[in-house]
Design a protein around this motif. Structure first.
Motif, PDB file in Angstrom:
ATOM      1  N   LYS A  81      21.689-101.919  24.434  1.00  0.00           N
ATOM      2  CA  LYS A  81      21.412-100.808  23.516  1.00  0.00           C
ATOM      3  C   LYS A  81      21.121 -99.530  24.309  1.00  0.00           C
ATOM      4  N   CYS A 124      27.747-102.979  17.709  1.00  0.00           N
ATOM      5  CA  CYS A 124      27.477-101.958  18.723  1.00  0.00           C
ATOM      6  C   CYS A 124      28.622-101.953  19.738  1.00  0.00           C
ATOM      7  N   CYS A 127      27.532-101.781  23.279  1.00  0.00           N
ATOM      8  CA  CYS A 127      27.003-103.075  23.744  1.00  0.00           C
ATOM      9  C   CYS A 127      28.140-103.983  24.206  1.00  0.00           C
TER      10      CYS A 127
END
Length: 146
Positions: A81, A124, A127
């Protein structure tokens, strides 16, 4: 921050989703109303989250919203993150600089799409880049030599 500390830090995925939604709103308003200062607010928030020096304003608000709505915590690793926030920092800085051109609009739409995917579907992209490109590279570099 030390490498070993990043591995043990977790963040609430619900809070991250709310932060992404706030990024979407600020970017849309900043670009639509040609308010560069709003775009720089996004840059500063990404900078704070990428460096981890203290809690970012958007994260603080998102955490309060999550508590207000009694959302159950879902903890995820902070390392990917934080890397994604670093990519968001670069992207948002380019948007803030070129906000009144087609390049800025295109990059803004790109950020809005990525943040929307994070907010709605909890996917994400940064990510994935971290897990499939950066992490294997780091493991290869840090591998002990025989």
């Amino acid at each position: 921050m030390e490498k070993s500390k990043i591995k043990t830090i977790y963040v609430d995925e619900n809070v991250i989703s709310i932060v992404a939604y706030q990024v979407v709103l600020l970017t849309i308003f900043g670009l639509h109303f040609q308010q560069q200062w709003l775009l720089y607010c996004v840059v500063i928030d990404f900078l704070i989250r990428a460096t981890g020096i203290f809690t970012s304003p958007l994260f603080f608000v998102a955490k309060k919203i999550s508590e207000f709505l009694y959302l159950e915590k879902k903890l995820v690793f902070a390392g990917p993150k934080r890397f994604a926030a670093s990519l968001g920092l670069l992207l948002s800085l380019l948007i803030a600089v070129y906000y009144d051109s087609q390049v800025g609009i295109f990059l803004g739409i790109f950020l809005i799409v990525l943040a929307s995917v994070e907010s709605v579907f909890r996917v994400c992209v940064g990510c994935y880049i971290y897990n499939y490109l950066v992490l294997p590279l780091l493991k290869k570099i840090n591998r002990p030599k025989n």
